[in-house]
Structure formats: C-alpha cells, structure tokens
Design a protein around this motif. Structure first.
Motif, PDB file in Angstrom:
ATOM      1  N   ALA A   4      13.983   4.802  -5.701  1.00 28.49           N
ATOM      2  CA  ALA A   4      13.098   4.855  -6.867  1.00 28.49           C
ATOM      3  C   ALA A   4      11.653   5.018  -6.446  1.00 28.49           C
ATOM      4  N   GLY A   5      11.268   4.292  -5.385  1.00 24.15           N
ATOM      5  CA  GLY A   5       9.905   4.441  -4.881  1.00 24.15           C
ATOM      6  C   GLY A   5       9.647   5.834  -4.332  1.00 24.15           C
ATOM      7  N   MET A   6      10.653   6.383  -3.627  1.00 22.29           N
ATOM      8  CA  MET A   6      10.495   7.708  -3.044  1.00 22.29           C
ATOM      9  C   MET A   6      10.355   8.781  -4.117  1.00 22.29           C
ATOM     10  N   GLY A 122      -0.300   3.505  -0.661  1.00 16.63           N
ATOM     11  CA  GLY A 122      -0.173   2.178  -0.082  1.00 16.63           C
ATOM     12  C   GLY A 122       0.762   1.295  -0.872  1.00 16.63           C
ATOM     13  N   GLY A 123       0.703   1.390  -2.205  1.00 17.75           N
ATOM     14  CA  GLY A 123       1.564   0.567  -3.043  1.00 17.75           C
ATOM     15  C   GLY A 123       3.029   0.883  -2.851  1.00 17.75           C
ATOM     16  N   ALA A 124       3.376   2.169  -2.803  1.00 14.37           N
ATOM     17  CA  ALA A 124       4.773   2.553  -2.613  1.00 14.37           C
ATOM     18  C   ALA A 124       5.297   2.097  -1.258  1.00 14.37           C
ATOM     19  N   ALA A 125       4.464   2.250  -0.223  1.00 15.07           N
ATOM     20  CA  ALA A 125       4.886   1.840   1.119  1.00 15.07           C
ATOM     21  C   ALA A 125       5.078   0.330   1.193  1.00 15.07           C
ATOM     22  N   VAL A 126       4.124  -0.428   0.666  1.00 14.83           N
ATOM     23  CA  VAL A 126       4.185  -1.881   0.741  1.00 14.83           C
ATOM     24  C   VAL A 126       5.381  -2.419  -0.039  1.00 14.83           C
ATOM     25  N   TRP A 140      13.592   2.037   5.970  1.00  8.90           N
ATOM     26  CA  TRP A 140      13.394   2.075   4.524  1.00  8.90           C
ATOM     27  C   TRP A 140      11.956   2.403   4.157  1.00  8.90           C
ATOM     28  N   GLY A 141      11.005   1.945   4.963  1.00 12.35           N
ATOM     29  CA  GLY A 141       9.611   2.318   4.711  1.00 12.35           C
ATOM     30  C   GLY A 141       9.391   3.807   4.837  1.00 12.35           C
ATOM     31  N   SER A 142      10.132   4.435   5.736  1.00 10.46           N
ATOM     32  CA  SER A 142       9.980   5.877   5.922  1.00 10.46           C
ATOM     33  C   SER A 142      10.439   6.653   4.689  1.00 10.46           C
ATOM     34  N   PHE A 143      11.344   6.071   3.886  1.00 12.36           N
ATOM     35  CA  PHE A 143      11.758   6.752   2.664  1.00 12.36           C
ATOM     36  C   PHE A 143      10.618   6.832   1.659  1.00 12.36           C
ATOM     37  N   ALA A 144       9.810   5.780   1.589  1.00 10.48           N
ATOM     38  CA  ALA A 144       8.628   5.845   0.724  1.00 10.48           C
ATOM     39  C   ALA A 144       7.686   6.941   1.199  1.00 10.48           C
ATOM     40  N   MET A 145       7.531   7.064   2.513  1.00 15.08           N
ATOM     41  CA  MET A 145       6.676   8.113   3.068  1.00 15.08           C
ATOM     42  C   MET A 145       7.327   9.484   2.883  1.00 15.08           C
ATOM     43  N   SER A 146       8.676   9.522   2.871  1.00 17.12           N
ATOM     44  CA  SER A 146       9.370  10.802   2.699  1.00 17.12           C
ATOM     45  C   SER A 146       9.137  11.403   1.326  1.00 17.12           C
ATOM     46  N   GLY A 147       8.682  10.595   0.385  1.00 17.20           N
ATOM     47  CA  GLY A 147       8.298  11.148  -0.897  1.00 17.20           C
ATOM     48  C   GLY A 147       7.229  12.210  -0.747  1.00 17.20           C
ATOM     49  N   MET A 332       4.686  10.068  14.111  1.00 15.15           N
ATOM     50  CA  MET A 332       3.610   9.178  13.652  1.00 15.15           C
ATOM     51  C   MET A 332       3.873   8.703  12.231  1.00 15.15           C
ATOM     52  N   PHE A 333       4.368   9.600  11.408  1.00 15.89           N
ATOM     53  CA  PHE A 333       4.499   9.347   9.977  1.00 15.89           C
ATOM     54  C   PHE A 333       5.630   8.379   9.656  1.00 15.89           C
ATOM     55  N   GLY A 334       6.777   8.529  10.325  1.00 10.94           N
ATOM     56  CA  GLY A 334       7.951   7.719  10.015  1.00 10.94           C
ATOM     57  C   GLY A 334       7.731   6.218  10.130  1.00 10.94           C
TER      58      GLY A 334
END
Length: 413
Positions: A4-6, A122-126, A140-147, A332-334
């Motif tokens: 959902a965040g992604m 920042g909100g989605a990642a946190v 799982w944090g990388s999925f927010a970044m994968s958005g 770096m991003f993941g």
C-alpha cells in the motif's frame, strides 16, 4: 502495508518524474519558445530545479506533523496535493498562448509538486520500516523506495507510448497534456489504498516529542548530516541517468528521443527487482558495505559510461544506463529507507529522515541537470567537467557513509 505504501509512492513519483522527462524533451518548446534552443533547455531545467527547493520545506512540515500526529495523515494529504498539481500542469497554456504567465504558473505548480514529494518520501519509508521485522527492514523498506522506480517506469512508459501513438505535432499540441491529466485517475487509486494504512505500533507506543525538528537541529545533527550526505550522490546518479542523459543522447549524440526514454523505461523496470535485492543484501551484510559498493562503483563508472555511449549502438547505450542505475545506483537506493530510519529515535524519526532525504536531494539531484548541462556547454560540449562534478558529489556521499554508524538490527523503540 509495504505494498500500500509503495503504490501510493508510485502515484507521487509518476507525477514528479513525468515532469522531469517533459523538461528534458519538450518543455523548452512549449514554455520557453521565445528563447534560443540551448537557453530554452537551461530555462526548462531551471524550473525543474525549483521543485527541489520546496522539498525540504515539505519535509519539515510533514515531519513535524508525522512525528506529532501520525504518519498516515501526511501520506494521504501529500498524495492529493501532488496529483492535483500535476493535473493542473496539463491544463496550462503554452508561452505562445499566454506569454510570460505560462512559465510563471509552471514554476508555481512545480513548487507545489516539490512540497508534496518532500512530505511523501520520508513518511512512506519510515512507516514501512517501522512496520517491518528487524531482520527484514532493508527488504521491506526498499519496497517503499521502489515506488519511485515504479513511478519512473509508468511515467517513461506512458511518455514513450504517447510519442509512438502521435506524431511530433500532435504530441506538442495535446499529447503531453493527456499524460499529466491522467494523474486524476491515479489519485483515486492511491487514496483508496492509502486509506487502509495503519500506524506502526512502535510509533503509537512512543512518547511524542514536543518539537522534533528543534531537537534534531540542536542535539542530533550528526545523523542528519550523514543522511544528507548519503543522499547527494544517490540522487545525483538518479537524475543523471533519468534526466541529463535524455538531453545528452538527444541533443548531442543525434539519437532519437525515444532511445533515451526506452533506456530509462527498461532500467526502471529492472529496478523493481534490483532495489529489493540490494535492500535484502543490506539485511544480511549490513547497510554500510552494500551502500558503499554502490557509491564507489557509481563514481568509478561515470567516465566509462560516457566512453560507452559516445560511439555505442542503441543496445550498448541501453545496457550502459542499466548498469549505472540498477547495479550502482540501486545498491545505494535499496538500503536507504532502513538505514535512514534506523539513524533516528521514534519521536523524531520522520522529521530526521525526511529532512535528510530532501535536503540531500536538493544538493544532489535537484541541481544536477542544470549544473551538468551548464558544465557540458562550458566545456565545448564535452562531458569531462560533468564527470568531475559527479566525482565531487560521490566523494561527499562516500565520506558520509563511512562516518555513519552501522544500524542493521538496531532496536527502533
């Protein structure tokens, strides 16, 4: 929670990246047609940079609200604001239709876009990292970044498809508007998914700080500066390959516009796999070693990249972009969502992570297309000053990563 965040982040980044692609390829003709072509490109990149200037302000406001009242309301509001601003870009008159008011309105809407992204990332990642188990935060944090990658994939794919379906005249007349107006549909999808989000337990059980931003600036400057530094080269690499390279391939090497867009589209699709893989690698080997591999590799690759694309075939060019993005940038991003979130206490985590993300983005990716294009023209249309600038950004990021603590497995409570 992660999906959902992604998806919500995807909608935000679709709009933001769509503007970047249009800036590199068509906005100089639409909104700066009174200028010569080179000056028009620089002016268009200037409006692109303006969007980054609003991102730290969005991060500061959203971080304070997110740490005081909750992550969810910030993510819902930022999604609506971003989609509305993008849809309004699709309704703007061109310079030939309205004169100077046209680029002025474009700049205003770009500022609104920047504010919304500053609130979102920042909100989605946190929220995603706080909802994950300790052993899977990188993944799982990388999925927010994968958005971000999925948003780039959708925007570049939509751009390429619209160009294919229309000729140049039709695309400049109305095709580009369809791309921005489609944001209205994406807003609805994103808001429905965001409505299902729940606040993480680690946040709901924490004592909120009275003034989280003040506490960070006064007492937690070290992790803030480390996060800022680590973002500089990562965002620099991102916008080097997704914005500046589009200009370079089209204007200076004579390749069709579609080649650069195709390369970006393919690399964005691959990022949907590579970003989570690098995030998972950081769960096993640590945040710092994985991130440093990407930062150092990215610095060493910039000169070979130009050598490859100067005389390379279309296949070589696409592969060169994929290596730069999916091997080095994504390393770096993941791990970034997990590492940045783990640097800060719960009561100030969204403020710290958001400011780190967006201030670093201004200094890195926000300035890169404009500075790189200026340096390229200053060096008589050779890329070597651009390489020097990229190496400077990399040195700042590598230094910050070496000074930041290893946080894998840290207790977020």
């Amino acid at each position: 929670m992660a999906i959902a965040g992604m998806i919500g982040s995807t909608v935000e980044w679709y709009d933001f990246y769509l503007y970047g692609t249009a800036t590199a390829l068509v906005f100089n003709e639409l909104f700066f047609s009174s200028l010569d072509p080179v000056t028009g490109v620089l002016a268009a990149f200037g409006t692109y940079t303006v969007g980054f200037l609003a991102r730290p302000l969005g991060a500061a406001v959203a971080g304070h609200i997110g740490d005081r009242l909750g992550r969810k309301p910030v993510l819902v509001a930022s999604l609506f604001v971003m989609g509305l601003a993008s849809a309004l870009v699709g309704l703007l008159p061109t310079y030939r239709q309205a004169g100077l008011i046209s680029p002025l309105l474009l700049v205003l809407l770009r500022l609104v876009q920047g504010f919304a992204v500053g609130a979102e990332q920042g909100g989605a990642a946190v929220l995603t990292v706080e909802s994950a188990t300790a052993k899977r935060r990188g993944l799982w944090g990388s999925f927010a970044m994968s958005g971000s990658s999925l948003g780039l994939l959708l925007s570049s794919s939509a751009f390429a498809l619209t160009q294919w379906l229309t000729d140049d005249k039709a695309f400049l007349a109305w095709g580009w508007r369809v791309l921005f107006l489609s944001s209205v549909v994406l807003i609805v999808v994103g808001l429905v998914l965001r409505a299902t989000l729940q606040e993480p337990k680690v946040f709901t059980t924490a004592q909120p700080a009275e003034k989280p931003l003040r506490d960070i600036v006064r007492h937690h400057r070290a992790p803030l500066f480390q996060a800022i530094g680590m973002r500089i080269s990562q965002t620099g690499a991102s916008y080097f390959y997704t914005v500046f390279v589009l200009f370079y391939l089209t204007e200076q090497t004579g390749h069709p516009k579609s080649l650069g867009v195709t390369a970006v589209t393919i690399s964005a699709a691959v990022s949907m796999l590579t970003s989570p893989l690098w995030g998972a690698a950081s769960d096993r080997f640590g945040r710092r070693p994985v991130f440093l591999f990407g930062a150092i590799g990215s610095a060493l690759y910039v000169v070979p990249f130009f050598l490859l694309v100067q005389n390379g075939s279309a296949t070589v060019i696409v592969l060169s972009v994929v290596i730069g993005v999916n091997v080095f940038h994504d390393a770096m991003f993941g791990p970034q969502a997990a590492w940045f979130s783990e640097l800060f206490r719960t009561d100030m985590r969204m403020s710290g992570a958001s400011l780190g993300y967006q201030t670093g983005a201004v200094l890195g990716g926000g300035l890169l297309p404009l500075v790189a294009t200026s340096l390229y023209l200053l060096a008589a249309e050779t890329p070597w000053l651009v390489c020097g600038y990229f190496l400077l950004l990399s040195a700042l990021t590598i230094t910050a990563a070496l000074r930041a603590p290893e946080t894998r497995g840290r207790d977020l409570g």
